[in-house]
Motif scaffolding. Structure first.
Motif, PDB file in Angstrom:
ATOM      1  N   PRO A   1       0.815  -1.219   0.000  1.00 18.08           N
ATOM      2  CA  PRO A   1       0.000   0.000   0.000  1.00 18.08           C
ATOM      3  C   PRO A   1       0.848   1.268   0.000  1.00 18.08           C
ATOM      4  O   PRO A   1       1.879   1.348   0.672  1.00 18.08           O
ATOM      5  CB  PRO A   1      -0.803  -0.116   1.304  1.00 18.08           C
ATOM      6  CG  PRO A   1      -0.774  -1.567   1.657  1.00 18.08           C
ATOM      7  CD  PRO A   1       0.541  -2.074   1.164  1.00 18.08           C
ATOM      8  N   GLU A   2       0.370   2.254  -0.742  1.00 17.57           N
ATOM      9  CA  GLU A   2       0.962   3.595  -0.706  1.00 17.57           C
ATOM     10  C   GLU A   2       0.291   4.447   0.359  1.00 17.57           C
ATOM     11  O   GLU A   2       0.879   5.379   0.893  1.00 17.57           O
ATOM     12  CB  GLU A   2       0.819   4.271  -2.074  1.00 17.57           C
ATOM     13  CG  GLU A   2       1.572   3.594  -3.206  1.00 17.57           C
ATOM     14  CD  GLU A   2       3.065   3.877  -3.178  1.00 17.57           C
ATOM     15  OE1 GLU A   2       3.482   4.765  -2.415  1.00 17.57           O
ATOM     16  OE2 GLU A   2       3.810   3.202  -3.908  1.00 17.57           O
ATOM     17  N   THR A   3      -0.988   4.114   0.652  1.00 18.29           N
ATOM     18  CA  THR A   3      -1.781   4.880   1.616  1.00 18.29           C
ATOM     19  C   THR A   3      -2.491   3.925   2.567  1.00 18.29           C
ATOM     20  O   THR A   3      -2.539   2.717   2.346  1.00 18.29           O
ATOM     21  CB  THR A   3      -2.855   5.725   0.902  1.00 18.29           C
ATOM     22  OG1 THR A   3      -3.889   4.861   0.395  1.00 18.29           O
ATOM     23  CG2 THR A   3      -2.257   6.547  -0.239  1.00 18.29           C
ATOM     24  N   ASP A   4      -3.083   4.522   3.604  1.00 20.52           N
ATOM     25  CA  ASP A   4      -3.944   3.736   4.486  1.00 20.52           C
ATOM     26  C   ASP A   4      -5.349   3.689   3.892  1.00 20.52           C
ATOM     27  O   ASP A   4      -5.592   4.157   2.779  1.00 20.52           O
ATOM     28  CB  ASP A   4      -3.928   4.293   5.915  1.00 20.52           C
ATOM     29  CG  ASP A   4      -4.515   5.704   6.013  1.00 20.52           C
ATOM     30  OD1 ASP A   4      -5.152   6.184   5.038  1.00 20.52           O
ATOM     31  OD2 ASP A   4      -4.338   6.328   7.078  1.00 20.52           O
ATOM     32  N   PHE A   5      -6.294   3.120   4.641  1.00 25.78           N
ATOM     33  CA  PHE A   5      -7.660   2.975   4.133  1.00 25.78           C
ATOM     34  C   PHE A   5      -8.404   4.300   4.003  1.00 25.78           C
ATOM     35  O   PHE A   5      -9.501   4.343   3.435  1.00 25.78           O
ATOM     36  CB  PHE A   5      -8.467   2.045   5.048  1.00 25.78           C
ATOM     37  CG  PHE A   5      -8.093   0.592   4.938  1.00 25.78           C
ATOM     38  CD1 PHE A   5      -7.406   0.104   3.838  1.00 25.78           C
ATOM     39  CD2 PHE A   5      -8.448  -0.290   5.946  1.00 25.78           C
ATOM     40  CE1 PHE A   5      -7.075  -1.236   3.735  1.00 25.78           C
ATOM     41  CE2 PHE A   5      -8.133  -1.634   5.849  1.00 25.78           C
ATOM     42  CZ  PHE A   5      -7.445  -2.111   4.746  1.00 25.78           C
ATOM     43  N   ASP A   6      -7.825   5.367   4.548  1.00 29.87           N
ATOM     44  CA  ASP A   6      -8.423   6.690   4.398  1.00 29.87           C
ATOM     45  C   ASP A   6      -7.803   7.470   3.246  1.00 29.87           C
ATOM     46  O   ASP A   6      -8.125   8.641   3.039  1.00 29.87           O
ATOM     47  CB  ASP A   6      -8.277   7.483   5.699  1.00 29.87           C
ATOM     48  CG  ASP A   6      -9.072   6.864   6.838  1.00 29.87           C
ATOM     49  OD1 ASP A   6     -10.262   6.562   6.617  1.00 29.87           O
ATOM     50  OD2 ASP A   6      -8.509   6.670   7.930  1.00 29.87           O
ATOM     51  N   GLY A   7      -6.905   6.830   2.504  1.00 31.30           N
ATOM     52  CA  GLY A   7      -6.257   7.498   1.394  1.00 31.30           C
ATOM     53  C   GLY A   7      -5.117   8.410   1.807  1.00 31.30           C
ATOM     54  O   GLY A   7      -4.643   9.216   0.999  1.00 31.30           O
ATOM     55  N   VAL A   8      -4.632   8.263   3.052  1.00 32.72           N
ATOM     56  CA  VAL A   8      -3.565   9.113   3.582  1.00 32.72           C
ATOM     57  C   VAL A   8      -2.228   8.375   3.457  1.00 32.72           C
ATOM     58  O   VAL A   8      -2.139   7.181   3.773  1.00 32.72           O
ATOM     59  CB  VAL A   8      -3.833   9.483   5.056  1.00 32.72           C
ATOM     60  CG1 VAL A   8      -2.708  10.355   5.614  1.00 32.72           C
ATOM     61  CG2 VAL A   8      -5.178  10.199   5.183  1.00 32.72           C
ATOM     62  N   ALA A   9      -1.181   9.075   3.031  1.00 30.96           N
ATOM     63  CA  ALA A   9       0.132   8.469   2.810  1.00 30.96           C
ATOM     64  C   ALA A   9       0.655   7.792   4.075  1.00 30.96           C
ATOM     65  O   ALA A   9       0.450   8.292   5.195  1.00 30.96           O
ATOM     66  CB  ALA A   9       1.122   9.515   2.341  1.00 30.96           C
ATOM     67  N   ILE A  10       1.349   6.655   3.910  1.00 31.24           N
ATOM     68  CA  ILE A  10       1.931   5.943   5.051  1.00 31.24           C
ATOM     69  C   ILE A  10       3.459   5.936   5.014  1.00 31.24           C
ATOM     70  O   ILE A  10       4.092   5.515   5.980  1.00 31.24           O
ATOM     71  CB  ILE A  10       1.412   4.491   5.138  1.00 31.24           C
ATOM     72  CG1 ILE A  10       1.739   3.707   3.860  1.00 31.24           C
ATOM     73  CG2 ILE A  10      -0.087   4.475   5.438  1.00 31.24           C
ATOM     74  CD1 ILE A  10       1.389   2.219   3.936  1.00 31.24           C
ATOM     75  N   TRP A  11       4.049   6.408   3.908  1.00 38.79           N
ATOM     76  CA  TRP A  11       5.505   6.403   3.772  1.00 38.79           C
ATOM     77  C   TRP A  11       6.059   7.817   3.832  1.00 38.79           C
ATOM     78  O   TRP A  11       5.401   8.768   3.414  1.00 38.79           O
ATOM     79  CB  TRP A  11       5.922   5.755   2.440  1.00 38.79           C
ATOM     80  CG  TRP A  11       5.418   4.363   2.275  1.00 38.79           C
ATOM     81  CD1 TRP A  11       4.324   3.961   1.565  1.00 38.79           C
ATOM     82  CD2 TRP A  11       5.952   3.178   2.876  1.00 38.79           C
ATOM     83  NE1 TRP A  11       4.149   2.605   1.675  1.00 38.79           N
ATOM     84  CE2 TRP A  11       5.141   2.087   2.463  1.00 38.79           C
ATOM     85  CE3 TRP A  11       7.050   2.926   3.704  1.00 38.79           C
ATOM     86  CZ2 TRP A  11       5.386   0.775   2.856  1.00 38.79           C
ATOM     87  CZ3 TRP A  11       7.291   1.614   4.094  1.00 38.79           C
ATOM     88  CH2 TRP A  11       6.460   0.560   3.673  1.00 38.79           C
TER      89      TRP A  11
END
Length: 267
Positions: free
Chosen positions: A92-102
């Motif tokens: 994943p590039e984002t979490d389930f809310d569409g927010v970046a995780i990296w």
């Protein structure tokens, strides 16, 4: 190094899969996650605990690694489960809310993804495939019950509130109709709970990959709304003993029902 997968063998035709309960992130990957990513918010919190002991003779295959390392329930070739809809990918590039995780510039490269497939995704599925084949050879049938949970409100992924029980069989393709009907039959009578069959979640890559009824392998995904067993769907994602005890009775009924059905189906 933490083993990527844990296997507990049983004598039942039922195999429980846990691709998303793991929280292990190797230090070299963890340091690349941003503050949001390090919350590991998209874990299937406590689902292994929720099912523990419900069917003593079931086989369990559990991924220890977190889905932010690599998602064990995604196509290793990178194909989308739900084309045209918001979802998360293999890494994943984002979490389930569409927010970046990296952190900026620290997202996974193609080489990273290839290494994670070899180090994590492939071992998990090698173990799962081996157990399904062992069980099928022993009983003439194997039932993969893939165990999941997710927050009940995630506007990025779906509108409104998710039903409590979300049964996925890829529109009836991954198991014989009597297994789908058996699971729905139990949860439809669960007082105070809601359910849907092949709604927003129709079964992930695992369910679709292994569920081939014509070969004797049937697969069903159960996606639970986390409001059914967590105190709150936010940190610290605590297990609610009272909610869980009520839910576990229905989940035990589901597992016992499909086990009985599988013994009948092989005769």
């Amino acid at each position: 190094m933490t083993d990527p997968v844990i296997v507990k063998r049983g004598s039942s035709p039922v195999v429980l899969g846990f691709p998303h309960t793991g929280t292990f992130v190797p230090p070299e990957i963890e340091k690349r996650l941003n503050e949001n990513g390090r919350l590991l918010a998209d874990t299937d919190w406590h689902v292994d605990r929720l099912y523990d002991g419900l069917l003593d003779d079931a086989t369990m295959v559990k991924a220890n690694f977190h889905r932010y390392v690599i998602d064990a329930n995604r196509d290793p070739a990178g194909g989308s489960l739900y084309p045209g809809q918001n979802t998360t990918g293999l890494v994943p590039e984002t979490d389930f809310d569409g927010v970046a995780i990296w952190k900026d510039g620290e997202g996974p490269s193609e080489a990273d993804i290839a290494a994670r497939i070899e180090g994590f995704h492939r071992p998990y599925h090698a173990a799962l495939a081996a157990e399904l084949e062992r069980v099928r050879k022993e009983h003439g049938i194997a039932i993969l019950y893939d165990c999941h949970s997710i927050r009940s409100h995630i506007p990025f992924l779906f509108e409104g509130k998710l039903p409590d029980f979300n049964i996925g069989t890829n529109l009836g393709v991954t198991c014989a109709p009597e297994f789908e009907a058996a699971v729905e039959g139990v949860v439809s009578l669960a007082d105070g709970y809601t359910h849907v069959v092949n709604g927003r979640f129709k079964g992930g890559w695992t369910t679709r990959h292994y569920g081939k009824p014509e070969t004797g392998v049937h697969a069903i995904q159960m996606e639970l709304a986390q409001s059914t067993h967590l105190t709150t769907e936010a940190p610290p994602f605590a297990y609610d003993e009272e909610k869980a005890a009520k839910l576990r009775r229905h989940l035990q009924d589901v597992l016992e029902r499909i086990e009985r059905l599988s013994f009948s189906a092989r005769m």
